[in-house]
Design a protein around this motif. Structure first.
Motif, PDB file in Angstrom:
ATOM      1  N   VAL A  70       0.662  -1.083   0.547  1.00 11.55           N
ATOM      2  CA  VAL A  70      -0.186   0.331  -0.085  1.00 11.55           C
ATOM      3  C   VAL A  70       1.077   1.604   0.496  1.00 11.55           C
ATOM      4  O   VAL A  70       0.327   2.414  -0.742  1.00 11.55           O
ATOM      5  CB  VAL A  70      -1.212   0.248   1.303  1.00 11.55           C
ATOM      6  CG1 VAL A  70      -1.622   1.496   1.565  1.00 11.55           C
ATOM      7  CG2 VAL A  70      -1.792  -1.239   1.093  1.00 11.55           C
ATOM      8  N   SER A  74       1.468   3.663  -3.128  1.00  8.65           N
ATOM      9  CA  SER A  74       0.686   4.814  -2.678  1.00  8.65           C
ATOM     10  C   SER A  74       1.205   6.242  -3.183  1.00  8.65           C
ATOM     11  O   SER A  74       1.517   7.144  -3.989  1.00  8.65           O
ATOM     12  CB  SER A  74      -0.008   5.334  -1.785  1.00  8.65           C
ATOM     13  OG  SER A  74      -0.603   4.315  -1.198  1.00  8.65           O
ATOM     14  N   THR A  78       1.221   8.418  -6.746  1.00  4.79           N
ATOM     15  CA  THR A  78       1.203  10.490  -6.813  1.00  4.79           C
ATOM     16  C   THR A  78       2.447  10.398  -6.900  1.00  4.79           C
ATOM     17  O   THR A  78       1.960  11.561  -7.363  1.00  4.79           O
ATOM     18  CB  THR A  78       1.104  10.325  -5.216  1.00  4.79           C
ATOM     19  OG1 THR A  78      -0.277   9.438  -4.367  1.00  4.79           O
ATOM     20  CG2 THR A  78       0.828  11.982  -4.877  1.00  4.79           C
TER      21      THR A  78
END
Length: 556
Positions: A70, A74, A78
């Motif tokens: 995760v 992320s 991004t």
């Protein structure tokens, strides 16, 4: 003459298949041995492992894998979308610098985070000075020595795997389809979640798969931060309990976990097919969205933070210690560790690139499914945790040495001793098996850029397959060969888990030098060795970053 063509083709297939089979057998041998030890033992340790070791270690490992997946997804997604789709201050520099954390091995990051965030570190020291606290009882601060802390450390240095793969997808097609969606009235948030994430899903999964393989291979970070993963359990079962069988059984559980991850990765991507933009459209990408006001500074900070976390903190900590210990450069132990590291990594790079060339040439000479499958099997060592690989190789080399020694004693009247096990050759073999996929992938990528019938044209002029490969293909592949050698060299320098298992007495690399200092509770004593590792690892990272910046889109 007509009948001789199939015979010659069959001989060529056989000549290509045989060396590939030998290489694949050597690569798979450690796995087979570990499984054999686990299944043929007495099983007396298994009840203890099932009741006391496996549940906690497996749960911790799965939780760590989930958090790292995760975290890296992320950060990577991004950052990739921000540098591709938007224009903000320092974008070009940050797009290059996002690759820098790859130069920091996870165990070095763990040591640096521990020194940086513990009670005596600069963060808590500044917090006490600023707010007037006197002791740790006066305030709460998150504990870096935890599963969550370990996940943060690993995510900080492994997110570039996701960033690099996702950035390529966004560069090729992400901005095009996003621009089309916006012209149809879709909001930016809706475009990102409904269109761009599905497009990038295969790349995200591929990057996360690499991240999870590295997480499973880690031993230094988990041990230093006090997290009992399956890798740590293998070491403690073998070294503390003296149970090789129990360690093999835990290693088999790790292998099953690796296979499950690979299967899940393939199943998740099986229905995902996206086509890249035409080459003639690559220069016609929509312009980046220019950010204004506070948004542009938020974007800059959002991209800068992972760089400072994954590369800045380790560089700050170890440079601070190293500057105060410049005399360590004259330390014979450090000099010997450096020489040993360079020699071992150099030998591994040469052997691995040579074997990768054999595999790539075999698949080129014989484009059959059998040769392709064997070549893929040969390059499967990268998915193996270093602990499992080291354990299997240690047993295999020990059996081989004992057999040779017994034969020499019985028929030649002398003892050969340890020829491979307990020597630097064992470390070279382990790293060759583990990093063969890196070399094979780099060489194959270079080969795919060449005209497909180049060597066939040379053979039509009277050159044999070997001569055409030596005089035509290999000179054109020099950049790819150099890239493969550098990648293997640096990853061998950073390798820790297999080296700890297989190294002989008195054999110390820069990685084990830092590890031993951290084990004694004096991380600062290994600071100079850590700086040498990071500086050496920066070489392929800089090369990779330069390749990224040569992209026409990245230089706009």
């Amino acid at each position: 003459m007509i009948a001789s063509a199939p015979v010659a083709r069959r001989d060529r297939h056989l000549a290509a298949l045989l060396p590939a089979i030998v290489i694949a057998a050597l690569a798979v041998l450690p796995i087979a041995i570990v499984i054999g030890i686990a299944l043929t033992g007495s099983g007396e340790d298994w009840p203890h492992l099932v009741n006391n070791v496996l549940p906690g270690a497996a749960a911790t490992t799965l939780a760590l894998l989930a958090m790292v997946a995760v975290g890296t997804a992320s950060i990577g997604v991004t950052c990739a979308w921000l540098v591709v789709a938007y224009d903000f201050p320092m974008r070009r520099i940050l797009a290059w610098a996002l690759v820098l954390p790859l130069a920091v091995p996870p165990y070095l990051a763990a040591y640096a985070f521990g020194e940086f965030f513990l009670f005596t570190g600069p963060v808590q020291t500044a917090l006490r000075a600023l707010l007037g606290f006197q002791s740790a009882r006066d305030y709460w601060f998150p504990d870096i020595r935890s599963t969550t802390g370990t996940a943060i450390v690993l995510s900080s240095v492994l997110f570039p795997y996701v960033y690099l793969t996702v950035r390529v997808v966004f560069l090729m097609q992400g901005r095009n389809i996003a621009d089309v969606a916006r012209t149809l009235g879709a909001a930016p948030v809706r475009v990102f979640f409904r269109i761009l994430l599905p497009v990038a899903r295969p790349a995200i999964i591929a990057g996360c798969a690499l991240v999870l393989m590295e997480t499973l291979n880690d031993i230094g970070a988990a041990e230093y931060l006090g997290v009992n993963t399956l890798t740590i359990a293998v070491f403690t079962t073998w070294l503390n309990r003296g149970s090789l069988e129990g360690a093999a059984q835990l290693s088999t559980v790790m292998l099953l976990l690796v296979l499950a991850l690979l299967y899940a990765e393939r199943m998740a991507r099986r229905n995902q097919r996206f086509h890249g933009a035409r080459a003639t459209h690559m220069k016609a990408r929509p312009p980046r969205v220019r950010m204004e006001g506070t948004q542009k500074w938020f974007a800059t900070l959002a991209v800068l933070f992972p760089i400072l976390s994954g590369f800045g903190i380790p560089a700050y900590v170890f440079c601070g210690y190293a500057i105060r210990r410049l005399e360590q450069l004259a330390d014979p132990a450090l000099q010997q560790a450096f020489v040993t590291t360079v020699f071992t990594a150099g030998c591994t790079a040469l052997v691995t690139v040579a074997i990768a060339l054999v595999l790539v040439n075999a698949t080129r000479l014989s484009r059959t499914a059998a040769v392709g499958a064997v070549a893929r099997l040969s390059a499967s060592g990268y998915a193996l945790p270093g602990t499992v690989l080291g354990l299997g190789l240690l047993f295999a080399l020990t059996r081989l040495d004992n057999s040779v020694d017994a034969f020499a004693r019985a028929h030649l009247g002398f003892s050969t001793g340890l020829l491979l096990s307990g020597t630097a050759a064992a470390v070279v073999i382990a790293c060759t098996v583990r990093f063969l996929a890196l070399a094979e992938g780099a060489i194959r990528a270079g080969l795919e850029k060449l005209p497909p019938h180049l060597d066939e044209a040379a053979r039509s002029l009277g050159q044999t397959p070997t001569a055409s490969a030596r005089r035509v293909l290999f000179p054109l592949l020099k950049p790819a060969l150099l890239t493969a050698a550098v990648l293997v060299f640096v990853d061998t320098m950073k390798e820790l888990s297999a080296t700890i298992l297989l190294r002989p007495f008195g054999f110390s690399t820069l990685a084990t030098h830092v590890y031993e200092s951290a084990s004694r509770g004096v991380v600062e004593d290994g600071a100079m060795a850590a700086i040498l590792i990071i500086l050496t690892a920066l070489v392929p990272v800089v090369l990779l970053s330069r390749a990224l910046m040569r992209d026409a889109d990245a230089t706009m």
